[in-house]
Design a protein around this motif. Structure first.
Motif, PDB file in Angstrom:
ATOM      1  N   LEU A   1       0.838  -1.191   0.000  1.00 15.01           N
ATOM      2  CA  LEU A   1       0.000   0.000   0.000  1.00 15.01           C
ATOM      3  C   LEU A   1       0.875   1.244   0.000  1.00 15.01           C
ATOM      4  N   PHE A   2       0.564   2.165  -0.919  1.00 16.15           N
ATOM      5  CA  PHE A   2       1.289   3.439  -0.982  1.00 16.15           C
ATOM      6  C   PHE A   2       0.290   4.575  -0.849  1.00 16.15           C
ATOM      7  N   TYR A   3       0.585   5.503   0.071  1.00 16.75           N
ATOM      8  CA  TYR A   3      -0.308   6.619   0.362  1.00 16.75           C
ATOM      9  C   TYR A   3       0.217   7.942  -0.176  1.00 16.75           C
ATOM     10  N   SER A   4      -0.713   8.774  -0.593  1.00 17.86           N
ATOM     11  CA  SER A   4      -0.463  10.207  -0.618  1.00 17.86           C
ATOM     12  C   SER A   4      -0.668  10.687   0.811  1.00 17.86           C
ATOM     13  N   HIS A   5       0.402  11.145   1.451  1.00 22.46           N
ATOM     14  CA  HIS A   5       0.399  11.386   2.891  1.00 22.46           C
ATOM     15  C   HIS A   5      -0.394  12.622   3.283  1.00 22.46           C
ATOM     16  N   ARG A   6      -0.563  13.551   2.353  1.00 20.21           N
ATOM     17  CA  ARG A   6      -1.385  14.719   2.640  1.00 20.21           C
ATOM     18  C   ARG A   6      -1.855  15.357   1.334  1.00 20.21           C
ATOM     19  N   TYR A   7      -2.950  16.057   1.437  1.00 26.97           N
ATOM     20  CA  TYR A   7      -3.531  16.784   0.312  1.00 26.97           C
ATOM     21  C   TYR A   7      -2.630  17.946  -0.076  1.00 26.97           C
ATOM     22  N   ASP A   8      -2.405  18.094  -1.376  1.00 30.27           N
ATOM     23  CA  ASP A   8      -1.582  19.183  -1.911  1.00 30.27           C
ATOM     24  C   ASP A   8      -2.499  20.176  -2.617  1.00 30.27           C
ATOM     25  N   PRO A   9      -2.690  21.368  -2.051  1.00 27.48           N
ATOM     26  CA  PRO A   9      -3.623  22.322  -2.651  1.00 27.48           C
ATOM     27  C   PRO A   9      -3.092  22.989  -3.913  1.00 27.48           C
ATOM     28  N   GLU A  10      -1.806  22.834  -4.219  1.00 26.73           N
ATOM     29  CA  GLU A  10      -1.210  23.510  -5.368  1.00 26.73           C
ATOM     30  C   GLU A  10      -1.092  22.606  -6.595  1.00 26.73           C
ATOM     31  N   THR A  11      -0.753  21.351  -6.398  1.00 23.33           N
ATOM     32  CA  THR A  11      -0.626  20.419  -7.514  1.00 23.33           C
ATOM     33  C   THR A  11      -2.010  19.972  -7.971  1.00 23.33           C
ATOM     34  N   PRO A  12      -2.270  19.955  -9.278  1.00 20.23           N
ATOM     35  CA  PRO A  12      -3.568  19.458  -9.746  1.00 20.23           C
ATOM     36  C   PRO A  12      -3.835  18.055  -9.208  1.00 20.23           C
ATOM     37  N   LEU A  13      -5.049  17.829  -8.733  1.00 23.26           N
ATOM     38  CA  LEU A  13      -5.384  16.511  -8.191  1.00 23.26           C
ATOM     39  C   LEU A  13      -5.170  15.414  -9.225  1.00 23.26           C
ATOM     40  N   GLU A  14      -5.442  15.726 -10.502  1.00 25.76           N
ATOM     41  CA  GLU A  14      -5.264  14.718 -11.550  1.00 25.76           C
ATOM     42  C   GLU A  14      -3.813  14.254 -11.640  1.00 25.76           C
ATOM     43  N   GLU A  15      -2.865  15.169 -11.404  1.00 23.65           N
ATOM     44  CA  GLU A  15      -1.459  14.773 -11.472  1.00 23.65           C
ATOM     45  C   GLU A  15      -1.094  13.824 -10.334  1.00 23.65           C
ATOM     46  N   THR A  16      -1.493  14.186  -9.123  1.00 27.08           N
ATOM     47  CA  THR A  16      -1.213  13.321  -7.973  1.00 27.08           C
ATOM     48  C   THR A  16      -1.868  11.960  -8.140  1.00 27.08           C
ATOM     49  N   LEU A  17      -3.125  11.967  -8.523  1.00 23.96           N
ATOM     50  CA  LEU A  17      -3.868  10.704  -8.610  1.00 23.96           C
ATOM     51  C   LEU A  17      -3.379   9.841  -9.765  1.00 23.96           C
ATOM     52  N   GLN A  18      -3.041  10.456 -10.901  1.00 26.76           N
ATOM     53  CA  GLN A  18      -2.525   9.656 -12.008  1.00 26.76           C
ATOM     54  C   GLN A  18      -1.170   9.060 -11.662  1.00 26.76           C
ATOM     55  N   ALA A  19      -0.367   9.797 -10.893  1.00 23.15           N
ATOM     56  CA  ALA A  19       0.907   9.229 -10.430  1.00 23.15           C
ATOM     57  C   ALA A  19       0.659   7.994  -9.580  1.00 23.15           C
ATOM     58  N   LEU A  20      -0.355   8.049  -8.706  1.00 26.39           N
ATOM     59  CA  LEU A  20      -0.677   6.883  -7.876  1.00 26.39           C
ATOM     60  C   LEU A  20      -1.141   5.714  -8.737  1.00 26.39           C
TER      61      LEU A  20
END
Length: 313
Positions: A134-153
């Protein structure tokens, strides 16, 4: 050579399905935020992890910056894998995270694709693993587009470096977006990690637990004992060797007269049930809808043994 207790799955641990996934997690998981870093004795860390696994605790929770120093809890796990746990890798569910500051410069923090991939690669090297469960995004990033973070996951799962994805401490609407995005990209969100205890009920009040329940996402609670407040540790003042006396994560002014009255009231209620305050606090969390597991830390096997009592029938 360590040989795990052959009765480890008969020692009282219970397992809960994580949302609507195929994963069963122990109701009590071992968090390695404190007590497993380079400043801690390795043999004590080793004793605690052995005790946990011998009692059916299959889930070990880490993050890139756990220690201290940063990265050293993962290094401890890497050493444990080599010394003890390698034969049992397929019985373990190992998680790690990235999201907080880890190295200098613009690429060592938050939620960019570059940071998430680089951090996980570093974590795998420290833990001597080919993949994490299991790999987590440890906290919400208000500056990076959510699509970028989620697609990386999503791409991390597709790369084989993680089997499942989680998020931690994301706000409600961002969590709703993440659930939808990940589902549409065939990588459903497995679990949400949030702070939940009898003194901090934000995931309930904010609707996170209800959303997890409705969407079939698991929930795992960290800080279930409020950094030790929900134990008998502070019922008669502040011990000299306590976390509060060091004023690092708990400050003496937090122990108000009003809070002390409440803690003593809960302690009396627990004793009337034949429980400790710790046991009652952990059971309270496990009774909440959508909760899969609680993350407990431990500085000794005795402390861990006391925490495990919350899963007794």
């Amino acid at each position: 050579m360590y040989k795990a207790d052959e009765h480890r799955y008969e020692n009282g641990m219970q397992y809960e399905r994580c949302g609507r996934s195929g994963v069963l997690l122990p109701k009590v998981s071992l968090g390695m935020w404190h007590n497993f870093g380079s400043v801690d004795p390795y043999e004590r860390s080793r004793e605690i992890v052995r005790f946990a696994f011998d009692h059916g605790v299959t889930h070990l929770d880490l993050a890139n910056n756990y220690g201290p120093v940063y990265g050293s809890a993962e290094q401890t796990l890497g050493r444990l894998m080599d010394d003890d746990l390698r034969p049992y890798r397929d019985e373990l569910f190992i998680s790690t995270k990235a999201g907080y500051d880890m190295w200098p410069g613009p690429y060592g923090n938050w939620g960019s694709r570059k940071y998430l991939f680089a951090s996980l690669d570093q974590s795998l090297k420290r833990m001597h693993l080919d993949y994490v469960d299991l790999f987590y995004s440890h906290r919400y990033d208000p500056e990076t587009p959510l699509e970028e973070t989620l697609q990386a996951l999503v791409d991390i799962v597709r790369s084989g470096k993680a089997l499942y994805i989680g998020i931690s401490r994301w706000p409600l609407e961002a969590t709703r977006f993440a659930i939808d995005y990940l589902r549409r990209h065939d990588t459903p969100l497995l679990i949400y990690q949030g702070k939940l205890n009898m003194l901090n009920r934000e995931p309930i009040d904010e609707g996170i637990l209800q959303l997890c329940h409705d969407e079939g996402v698991g929930f795992i609670a960290f800080s279930p004992l409020a950094q030790g407040l929900l134990t008998n540790r502070y019922l008669n003042g502040i011990p000299e060797d306590s976390r509060m006396s060091k004023a690092k994560f708990l400050r003496p002014e937090m122990l108000t007269d009003e809070l002390l009255v409440q803690l003593k009231k809960w302690n009396t209620e627990a004793e009337a049930k034949g429980q400790s305050l710790t046991e009652m606090a952990l059971r309270w969390i496990l009774d909440q809808q959508a909760v899969t597991s609680v993350l407990v830390g431990a500085s000794s096997t005795q402390q861990l043994e006391q925490n495990l009592r919350c899963v007794a029938p």
